[in-house]
Enzyme design. Structure first.
Site, PDB file in Angstrom:
ATOM      1  CG  HIS A  16      -1.868   1.122   1.279  1.00 44.08           C
ATOM      2  ND1 HIS A  16      -2.951   0.914   2.104  1.00 44.08           N
ATOM      3  CD2 HIS A  16      -1.888   2.305   0.533  1.00 44.08           C
ATOM      4  CE1 HIS A  16      -3.794   2.159   1.788  1.00 44.08           C
ATOM      5  NE2 HIS A  16      -3.056   3.033   1.188  1.00 44.08           N
ATOM      6  CD  GLU A 199      -7.375   6.707   4.823  1.00 42.80           C
ATOM      7  OE1 GLU A 199      -7.985   6.659   3.703  1.00 42.80           O
ATOM      8  OE2 GLU A 199      -6.121   7.149   4.983  1.00 42.80           O
ATOM      9  CG  ASP A 277      -1.519   5.555   2.739  1.00 37.96           C
ATOM     10  OD1 ASP A 277      -1.725   5.435   1.625  1.00 37.96           O
ATOM     11  OD2 ASP A 277      -2.407   6.093   3.587  1.00 37.96           O
TER      12      ASP A 277
HETATM   13  N1  ADE Z   1      -4.602   9.018  -1.723  1.00 33.38           N
HETATM   14  C1  ADE Z   1      -3.234   8.815  -1.220  1.00 33.38           C
HETATM   15  N2  ADE Z   1      -3.281   8.475  -0.061  1.00 33.38           N
HETATM   16  C2  ADE Z   1      -4.662   8.313   0.429  1.00 33.38           C
HETATM   17  C3  ADE Z   1      -5.147   7.497   1.547  1.00 33.38           C
HETATM   18  N3  ADE Z   1      -4.427   7.302   2.779  1.00 33.38           N
HETATM   19  N4  ADE Z   1      -6.628   7.555   1.688  1.00 33.38           N
HETATM   20  C4  ADE Z   1      -7.253   8.155   0.323  1.00 33.38           C
HETATM   21  N5  ADE Z   1      -6.713   8.379  -0.541  1.00 33.38           N
HETATM   22  C5  ADE Z   1      -5.370   8.404  -0.547  1.00 33.38           C
HETATM   23 ZN    ZN Z   2      -3.716   4.693   0.740  1.00 33.64          ZN
END
Ligand code: ADE
Ligand code: ZN
Length: 326
Positions: A16, A199, A277
């Site tokens: 990710h 999230e 991320d």
């Molecule tokens: N784009 C880049 N990082 C992201 C994240 N953590 N959640 C949603 N969109 C994203």
């Molecule tokens: Zn992400």
């Protein structure tokens, strides 16, 4: 400490990672100069100071603004190569990275420049660092279904070099159901399917990602823990969750790393993995995520090994590469 050395020495996978989120402030300045782009920052320190977020949207606003310096195929190559060089130092052996083509095509950058720059760097990273990789095209969920279909059409010439599609950007108000049809099309095209869910969004969005999009992994998935039936299902299906601890901290998904659910997830039998991320924006690459989380949650060596193993098992390794790495 011994545990830090243990973590650094383990071969790892990252599942990710948004390549645009690996754009470091120094490189942002360099590319701004190269491309005559004016940045709303006076210095690298100014940029770092601005990276103080209360939620996902505050981050996304700066993330999309930062993309403005990425203009040419060479820029995308340099961005991607810098990331691979950096995670090579973390003993990362396999990466599956997202890119957000709509963040570039909507600024007038050709899809071909974006993807060819990234793909060339991934090939060079295999040669120079021995890192195997896959590329995932992510749709921006704040944009329309129609725009996602157009982006998928642009990807057609590259289908042999795109492993899957993802869904990212502003989660609240943009449920997975909005993209059911474009994910069905991607599935027919033979692509793997991924979606950010849970999230900031509720457990219902995780159910939709599973039931409507039929995803192969859930990105984040934190809020699944609010629903016992959902947890049971994710455990039963051994659904991989690509968890991003430092991202969760910086975006206030958790108040403190000691409150992070990662250890609980493992105890529940969830197939959680550790990922960075957007490392430039969230203050840490892969090893930083493992080390800071291990310290905050007192993770054991066994738990660390489980997380690393989940990363390789959750990856789409070729049979030969799986034999080498597992
Ligand atoms: N784009 C880049 N990082 C992201 C994240 N953590 N959640 C949603 N969109 C994203
Ligand atoms: Zn992400």
């Amino acid at each position: 400490t011994d545990l830090h050395r243990f973590i650094k020495a383990l071969p790892k996978a990252e599942l990710h990672l948004h390549i645009e989120g690996s754009l470091e402030p120094e490189q942002m300045f360099e590319l701004a100069q190269r491309n005559n782009v004016t940045l709303p920052y006076g210095s690298v320190e100014d940029i770092r100071k601005a990276y103080d977020f209360n939620n996902l949207q505050e981050f996304l606003d700066l993330y999309y603004a930062g993309m403005s310096v990425l203009q040419t195929q060479q820029d995308f190559y340099d961005l991607t190569y810098a990331y691979l060089k950096r995670v090579h130092a973390d003993n990362c052996r396999h990466v599956e990275i997202f890119f957000d083509p709509q963040g570039h095509t909507d600024r007038g950058i050709a899809f071909s420049d974006v993807i060819e720059g990234i793909l060339d760097a991934l090939a060079q990273g295999q040669t120079d660092f021995g890192i195997s990789s896959h590329l995932i095209l992510s749709f921006l969920r704040h944009l329309s279904e129609e725009a996602a279909f157009e982006t998928l059409a642009q990807a057609e010439p590259y289908l042999d070099r795109i492993m899957g599609v993802g869904l990212d950007s502003s989660e609240l108000g943009h449920p997975p159901s909005k993209f059911e049809r474009v994910f069905a099309k991607a599935r027919e095209m033979g692509l793997k399917l991924f979606a950010h869910a849970g999230e900031e969004g509720p457990p219902e969005y995780v159910y939709e990602a599973l039931d409507l999009l039929k995803v192969d992994r859930i990105d984040h998935g934190n809020r699944s823990l609010e629903d016992d039936d959902l947890v049971k299902r994710l455990v039963d299906e051994q659904m991989v969750l690509t968890v991003c601890p430092l991202s969760n901290l910086k975006l206030c998904v958790v108040d403190d790393l000691t409150d992070h659910p990662l250890k609980t997830m493992l105890a529940m039998g969830l197939k959680a993995t550790v990922n960075s991320d957007d490392p430039s924006y969230f203050g840490g690459y892969l090893n930083d995520n493992y080390i800071q989380t291990a310290d905050a949650l007192n993770l054991t060596q066994e738990e660390i090994v489980q997380l690393v193993k989940n990363g390789f098992e959750g990856a789409y390794l070729s049979p030969d590469r799986a034999t080498e790495l597992m």
